[in-house]
Design a protein around this motif. Structure first.
Motif, PDB file in Angstrom:
ATOM      1  N   UNK A 153       0.853  -1.209   0.000  1.00 24.59           N
ATOM      2  CA  UNK A 153       0.000   0.000   0.000  1.00 24.59           C
ATOM      3  C   UNK A 153       0.883   1.252   0.000  1.00 24.59           C
ATOM      4  N   UNK A 154       2.024   1.200   0.713  1.00 27.99           N
ATOM      5  CA  UNK A 154       2.960   2.340   0.721  1.00 27.99           C
ATOM      6  C   UNK A 154       3.496   2.593  -0.695  1.00 27.99           C
ATOM      7  N   UNK A 155       3.839   1.517  -1.381  1.00 31.99           N
ATOM      8  CA  UNK A 155       4.353   1.673  -2.756  1.00 31.99           C
ATOM      9  C   UNK A 155       3.259   2.230  -3.664  1.00 31.99           C
ATOM     10  N   UNK A 156       2.042   1.729  -3.476  1.00 31.64           N
ATOM     11  CA  UNK A 156       0.918   2.234  -4.280  1.00 31.64           C
ATOM     12  C   UNK A 156       0.753   3.736  -4.066  1.00 31.64           C
ATOM     13  N   UNK A 157       0.817   4.152  -2.778  1.00 31.24           N
ATOM     14  CA  UNK A 157       0.605   5.571  -2.479  1.00 31.24           C
ATOM     15  C   UNK A 157       1.740   6.427  -3.032  1.00 31.24           C
ATOM     16  N   UNK A 158       2.949   5.913  -2.913  1.00 29.50           N
ATOM     17  CA  UNK A 158       4.102   6.663  -3.436  1.00 29.50           C
ATOM     18  C   UNK A 158       3.933   6.906  -4.947  1.00 29.50           C
ATOM     19  N   UNK A 159       3.548   5.834  -5.646  1.00 32.82           N
ATOM     20  CA  UNK A 159       3.408   5.962  -7.099  1.00 32.82           C
ATOM     21  C   UNK A 159       2.211   6.852  -7.455  1.00 32.82           C
ATOM     22  N   UNK A 160       1.116   6.704  -6.729  1.00 35.22           N
ATOM     23  CA  UNK A 160      -0.082   7.514  -7.003  1.00 35.22           C
ATOM     24  C   UNK A 160       0.245   8.995  -6.847  1.00 35.22           C
ATOM     25  N   UNK A 161       0.934   9.324  -5.747  1.00 31.79           N
ATOM     26  CA  UNK A 161       1.252  10.742  -5.492  1.00 31.79           C
ATOM     27  C   UNK A 161       2.192  11.293  -6.561  1.00 31.79           C
ATOM     28  N   UNK A 162       3.204  10.493  -6.918  1.00 28.42           N
ATOM     29  CA  UNK A 162       4.159  10.960  -7.926  1.00 28.42           C
ATOM     30  C   UNK A 162       3.469  11.147  -9.280  1.00 28.42           C
ATOM     31  N   UNK A 163       2.577  10.223  -9.628  1.00 25.25           N
ATOM     32  CA  UNK A 163       1.856  10.341 -10.906  1.00 25.25           C
ATOM     33  C   UNK A 163       0.949  11.571 -10.905  1.00 25.25           C
ATOM     34  N   UNK A 173       7.330  -2.550  -6.733  1.00 27.24           N
ATOM     35  CA  UNK A 173       8.736  -2.310  -7.093  1.00 27.24           C
ATOM     36  C   UNK A 173       9.406  -1.475  -6.015  1.00 27.24           C
ATOM     37  N   UNK A 174      10.743  -1.493  -6.036  1.00 26.79           N
ATOM     38  CA  UNK A 174      11.506  -0.664  -5.090  1.00 26.79           C
ATOM     39  C   UNK A 174      11.218   0.813  -5.365  1.00 26.79           C
ATOM     40  N   UNK A 175      11.401   1.635  -4.323  1.00 30.38           N
ATOM     41  CA  UNK A 175      11.108   3.070  -4.469  1.00 30.38           C
ATOM     42  C   UNK A 175      11.835   3.686  -5.656  1.00 30.38           C
ATOM     43  N   UNK A 176      13.128   3.321  -5.808  1.00 24.51           N
ATOM     44  CA  UNK A 176      13.884   3.967  -6.894  1.00 24.51           C
ATOM     45  C   UNK A 176      13.328   3.559  -8.265  1.00 24.51           C
ATOM     46  N   UNK A 177      12.829   2.322  -8.374  1.00 28.86           N
ATOM     47  CA  UNK A 177      12.228   1.881  -9.650  1.00 28.86           C
ATOM     48  C   UNK A 177      10.940   2.668  -9.898  1.00 28.86           C
ATOM     49  N   UNK A 178      10.140   2.823  -8.836  1.00 24.99           N
ATOM     50  CA  UNK A 178       8.879   3.565  -8.986  1.00 24.99           C
ATOM     51  C   UNK A 178       9.166   5.006  -9.413  1.00 24.99           C
ATOM     52  N   UNK A 179      10.122   5.624  -8.743  1.00 29.26           N
ATOM     53  CA  UNK A 179      10.414   7.038  -9.036  1.00 29.26           C
ATOM     54  C   UNK A 179      10.929   7.194 -10.466  1.00 29.26           C
ATOM     55  N   UNK A 180      11.830   6.285 -10.854  1.00 30.56           N
ATOM     56  CA  UNK A 180      12.368   6.365 -12.224  1.00 30.56           C
ATOM     57  C   UNK A 180      11.254   6.105 -13.229  1.00 30.56           C
ATOM     58  N   UNK A 181      10.381   5.156 -12.918  1.00 28.09           N
ATOM     59  CA  UNK A 181       9.278   4.823 -13.824  1.00 28.09           C
ATOM     60  C   UNK A 181       8.347   6.006 -14.029  1.00 28.09           C
ATOM     61  N   UNK A 182       8.008   6.685 -12.953  1.00 25.52           N
ATOM     62  CA  UNK A 182       7.087   7.825 -13.068  1.00 25.52           C
ATOM     63  C   UNK A 182       7.755   8.955 -13.852  1.00 25.52           C
ATOM     64  N   UNK A 183       9.026   9.161 -13.577  1.00 27.90           N
ATOM     65  CA  UNK A 183       9.741  10.235 -14.287  1.00 27.90           C
ATOM     66  C   UNK A 183       9.705   9.958 -15.807  1.00 27.90           C
ATOM     67  N   UNK A 184       9.861   8.692 -16.190  1.00 23.91           N
ATOM     68  CA  UNK A 184       9.839   8.337 -17.622  1.00 23.91           C
ATOM     69  C   UNK A 184       8.420   8.382 -18.193  1.00 23.91           C
ATOM     70  N   UNK A 185       7.434   8.048 -17.356  1.00 21.03           N
ATOM     71  CA  UNK A 185       6.047   8.172 -17.826  1.00 21.03           C
ATOM     72  C   UNK A 185       5.727   9.637 -18.112  1.00 21.03           C
TER      73      UNK A 185
END
Ligand SMILES: Cc1ncc(COP(=O)(O)O)c(C=O)c1O
Length: 386
Positions: free
Chosen positions: A291-301, A367-379
């Motif tokens: 759920x933490x990873x989901x929230x991190x990605x949701x907020x970044x997106x 995914x790991x935080x760094x993967x999520x952050x890099x993924x969102x940046x590329x999206x």
């Protein structure tokens, strides 16, 4: 050469295509649903120890008694089910084999099978290989709800089976109590068997509870409940599945299983039996982590201007392209994202056999935080291409 037309006409799955492109281009892979963590160390250690110190010969066809007992105990503890391990639990090589065994064991040519689109890609070929006829019900965003009118249109006197996936991959929604009751009423009325793909049962967030269709009125003896240790323990390569069903259904499925794989690696069965016995806190912590990873990605997106469809469960969330300002269909967006912006995602239209929803893209947040952050940046980079 003459080939089976059902198999011959199958495309390479979108997951393979996207993961292949991600490998080729070095893209961040938010496509295929697998965690990039190694999985629980004690469960893995148990499997390693079992390879060295337990039997590595064929285990019993229906599964090791200790795992079948652990499955019955686990579902008693977490879902209030009362299963007889000896006559109602069979171990398979993943949920995929369980689904194949269930369709092989129950369907005959001409039977109709109600299922829901977006549909997990394995269901349609399995149903067709049995000679049965799929009757898809189309769900649509943002709520993806099942209605009584849709079931009235799909069920008939020829309906033999309904295949239900909740929590639902790719929409990350759970069936509500009303939808489950509705499905139960239709199954009873049309004397249909429900095959419940519940592989995501432990991946539910924000205090939600997964309720098995098997517990609804009239469903105990007409439900085949399917689980997956790969999903429960974030060890997707293990392919250890469980089938729970009343004795006549279990016996039929075991007969199909004996000629599909016959059995499943004994060390993995021993480790899964150990894992299923873990305290409730383990499963709560696991959910909280996802759920933490989901929230991190949701907020970044959201910060990048994407409209996110909320995720109630699974490893996935989705973005709505038009509401994110992207004027392209999901396939075009995903292809350009992987080739030009370095991020792989899954177009939800790939989960439809007909009349696809083309506006939604599925992302994996396991995914790991760094993967999520890099993924969102590329999206975000991909979004600027449109
Ligand atoms: C809905 C659904 N069913 C079945 C499976 C496959 O499970 P297993 O790896 O245990 O065969 C998956 C995997 O992603 C899934 O999402």
């Amino acid at each position: 050469m003459r080939l089976n037309p059902i198999i011959d006409s199958l495309p390479t799955t979108i997951f393979e295509v996207m993961s292949g492109l991600a490998r080729e281009t070095g893209a961040v892979n938010l496509g295929q649903g697998f965690p990039d963590s190694p999985g629980p160390e004690d469960v893995r250690a148990k499997a390693a120890e079992a390879v060295m110190h337990a039997s590595n010969q064929y285990p019993p066809m229906a599964g090791l008694p200790e795992l079948r007992q652990a499955v019955a105990e686990h579902y008693g503890r977490f879902q209030g089910l009362d299963l007889d391990w000896a006559s109602e639990v069979t171990i398979t090589s993943g949920a995929t084999e369980a689904l194949m065994a269930a369709t092989m064991a129950l369907l005959q040519p001409g039977d109709e099978v109600v299922l829901f689109q977006p549909v997990y890609d394995a269901y349609l070929p399995m149903v067709r290989l049995a000679g049965a006829i799929p009757r898809p019900v189309r769900l649509q965003p943002p709520l993806w709800r099942i209605t009584e009118a849709a079931l009235e249109a799909a069920f008939s006197a020829r309906t033999r089976m309904v295949i239900v996936n909740s929590p639902l991959n790719p929409t990350a929604t759970l069936l509500s109590d009303e939808e489950l009751s509705l499905l139960a009423r239709f199954c009873v009325r049309f004397d249909a068997v429900a095959v419940c793909d519940e592989v995501w049962e432990h991946l539910v967030f924000d205090g939600r509870i997964h309720r098995p269709l098997m517990t609804y009125p009239g469903m105990r003896d007409r439900t085949i409940k399917i689980g997956s240790a790969g999903k429960i323990f974030s060890l997707t390569g293990w392919k250890v599945g469980f089938v729970c069903a009343a004795p006549p259904l279990s016996a039929a499925i075991a007969k199909a299983h004996q000629f599909l794989t016959f059995t499943t690696a004994p060390n993995l069965q021993i480790a899964v039996a150990y894992g299923l016995g873990k305290a409730a806190a383990y499963f709560e912590d696991m959910r909280a982590g996802f759920a933490r990873s989901r929230d991190r990605m949701t907020e970044a997106l959201a910060a990048e201007g994407f409209a996110v469809l909320p995720s109630q469960g699974t490893y996935f969330l989705s973005i709505d392209l038009p509401r994110s300002g992207v004027e392209a269909d999901d396939q075009t967006f995903c292809m350009r994202a992987v080739k030009e912006a370095g991020v792989a995602a899954i177009p939800v239209s790939a989960f439809y056999a007909e009349d696809p929803v083309r506006t939604v893209v599925r992302l994996c947040f396991a995914k790991k935080d760094e993967t999520l952050d890099a993924g969102v940046e590329r999206l975000a980079r991909a979004r600027r291409l449109f």
